[in-house]
Scaffold this active site. Sequence first.
Site, PDB file in Angstrom:
ATOM      1  N   TYR A  32       1.023  -1.560   0.008  1.00 34.86           N
ATOM      2  CA  TYR A  32       0.084   0.671   0.327  1.00 34.86           C
ATOM      3  C   TYR A  32       0.814   0.811   0.026  1.00 34.86           C
ATOM      4  O   TYR A  32       2.169   1.343   0.726  1.00 34.86           O
ATOM      5  CB  TYR A  32      -1.201   0.521   1.292  1.00 34.86           C
ATOM      6  CG  TYR A  32      -1.349   0.913   1.116  1.00 34.86           C
ATOM      7  CD1 TYR A  32      -3.234   1.344   0.273  1.00 34.86           C
ATOM      8  CD2 TYR A  32      -1.672   2.437   2.118  1.00 34.86           C
ATOM      9  CE1 TYR A  32      -3.555   2.481   0.629  1.00 34.86           C
ATOM     10  CE2 TYR A  32      -2.552   3.242   2.508  1.00 34.86           C
ATOM     11  CZ  TYR A  32      -3.395   4.119   1.835  1.00 34.86           C
ATOM     12  OH  TYR A  32      -4.327   4.150   2.077  1.00 34.86           O
ATOM     13  N   ASP A  77       9.617   2.799  -1.102  1.00 37.12           N
ATOM     14  CA  ASP A  77       8.599   3.674  -0.280  1.00 37.12           C
ATOM     15  C   ASP A  77       8.537   3.404   1.448  1.00 37.12           C
ATOM     16  O   ASP A  77       8.202   1.777   1.990  1.00 37.12           O
ATOM     17  CB  ASP A  77       7.161   3.204  -0.295  1.00 37.12           C
ATOM     18  CG  ASP A  77       5.766   3.566   0.887  1.00 37.12           C
ATOM     19  OD1 ASP A  77       6.245   4.418   1.580  1.00 37.12           O
ATOM     20  OD2 ASP A  77       4.452   3.361   0.107  1.00 37.12           O
ATOM     21  N   LYS A 124       5.479   9.550   8.143  1.00 34.39           N
ATOM     22  CA  LYS A 124       5.637   9.035  10.001  1.00 34.39           C
ATOM     23  C   LYS A 124       6.375  10.085  10.943  1.00 34.39           C
ATOM     24  O   LYS A 124       6.455  10.397  11.289  1.00 34.39           O
ATOM     25  CB  LYS A 124       5.422   7.869  10.105  1.00 34.39           C
ATOM     26  CG  LYS A 124       4.476   7.124   8.709  1.00 34.39           C
ATOM     27  CD  LYS A 124       3.353   6.557   9.534  1.00 34.39           C
ATOM     28  CE  LYS A 124       3.122   5.220   7.568  1.00 34.39           C
ATOM     29  NZ  LYS A 124       1.417   5.122   8.593  1.00 34.39           N
TER      30      LYS A 124
HETATM   31  N1  HOZ Z   1      -3.590   3.208   6.285  1.00 31.82           N
HETATM   32  C1  HOZ Z   1      -3.003   3.626   7.434  1.00 31.82           C
HETATM   33  C2  HOZ Z   1      -1.682   2.772   8.596  1.00 31.82           C
HETATM   34  N2  HOZ Z   1      -1.273   1.913   6.879  1.00 31.82           N
HETATM   35  C3  HOZ Z   1      -3.362   4.272   8.295  1.00 31.82           C
HETATM   36  C4  HOZ Z   1      -4.752   4.043   8.740  1.00 31.82           C
HETATM   37  C5  HOZ Z   1      -5.435   4.925  10.171  1.00 31.82           C
HETATM   38  O1  HOZ Z   1      -4.686   6.351  10.275  1.00 31.82           O
HETATM   39  O2  HOZ Z   1      -6.664   5.015  10.371  1.00 31.82           O
END
Ligand code: HOZ
Length: 435
Positions: free
Chosen positions: A149, A245, A273
């Site tokens: 992702y 990434d 992050k």
């Molecule tokens: N999709 C993100 C982590 N892989 C963040 C999900 C979130 O903040 O709810």
Amino acid sequence: MTASTEQKDTSAELFRRAVELIPGGVNSPVRAFRGVGGTPRFISEARGATMTDVDGRTYIDYVGSWGPMILGHADAEVVAALHDALARGTSYGAPTELEIEMAEEIADAVPSIEMVRMVNSGTEATMSAVRLARGVTGRTKLVKFEGCYHGHGDSMLVRAGSGVATLGLPDSPGVPPTLAAETLTVPFNDADALARVFDEHGAQQIAAVIIEPVVGNMGCVAPRAGYLQAVRDITSRHHALLIFDEVMTGFRLARGGAQELYSVAPDITTLGKIIGGGLPVGAYGASRDIMRHVAPAGPVYQAGTLSGNPLAMTAGLATLRRLRDKSVYAQLERAGARLCAGLSEAARAAGISTVTNRVGSMWTTFFTSEPVNDWTSAGKSDRDLYGKFFHAMLGEGVYLAPSQFEAGFIGLAHTDELLDRTVEAARVAFARMAR
Ligand code: HOZ
């Protein structure tokens, strides 16, 4: 239970209000708890390795805001630096010295980065990196890996992990099919499949390969020995750019990220992050030769009013400076090993089949008896069992990712005592599940 002894559930009340006004009641899908059932806990504060919900229940937190809280929540130095910065204004839309300091910190840490552009999220970083790769190569196709992702940019929402996998969504409506057709997918950890895609689609068309060098978004999945080098060799051979990434892995697996840990240099790196210390941030960086294509130095356009925001730079710098001390990574490695050995042993003792994957301070427990090294094997994990485990752990005061397809994150505030309490909680949880 009488009314007087009933536990308050303010989170459920807040969630009822939220769903009327916010799609699904949340501002990012995974946190809606659809992957595990039930309603999300609303958080009122967090400190160190713990979070407290609106009903005053405190949890040992392994989400860590999905990665940034490597120092722990409300770290005293980060908070003090932010207080100081706040008084000088929250956004200028003009350059600051802080941005140079951030660029210096990143270039010093990450082997392949000579120049860097700050953005506001990991999604923005990957979208910008892909545009840059297309602009530099003059080619259009992108290769990504099943279950990886890279945020919600159109080109990346094809066979994606994280929330897309959690919700079991097919590729998202709203992504033009012509654009989706420009994204080719191959299984992670299979170098031959990548080589074949270059053979089949013609090296001349493929601008870039984007990869999470250690996957966090199908749960934690490590690259096999030699795999990242093979990906590097294939992309170099075909003059396609390799994008790592490192939004999750940057400054987490080593100061220089996965590329330092595995000694493989990508062409472009995306970060997020940790580099914002808990404030919204992203970045992409590469060699000078590649980055000189970015506007206004070059023609590949990308911009942002809040990019390089002084508060985000301040929190990020306060965090990154603490990570110059490389002993922190040995500490995180020890903590990860202690936790995951304990979890595996607790599952075994209860007779429950699990596989716990870990690289440094990223980890995931899968409910399967087979090794998990790609999307197909991750998909075999029993998600109902994960949901049961999640809720049993929540009941024992441990907050895990509310999805099988997300990594857990350990930070420097996770003391041995907290790690051992987590293992004890898991013993109780597994024993309950085995009944
Ligand atoms: N999709 C993100 C982590 N892989 C963040 C999900 C979130 O903040 O709810």
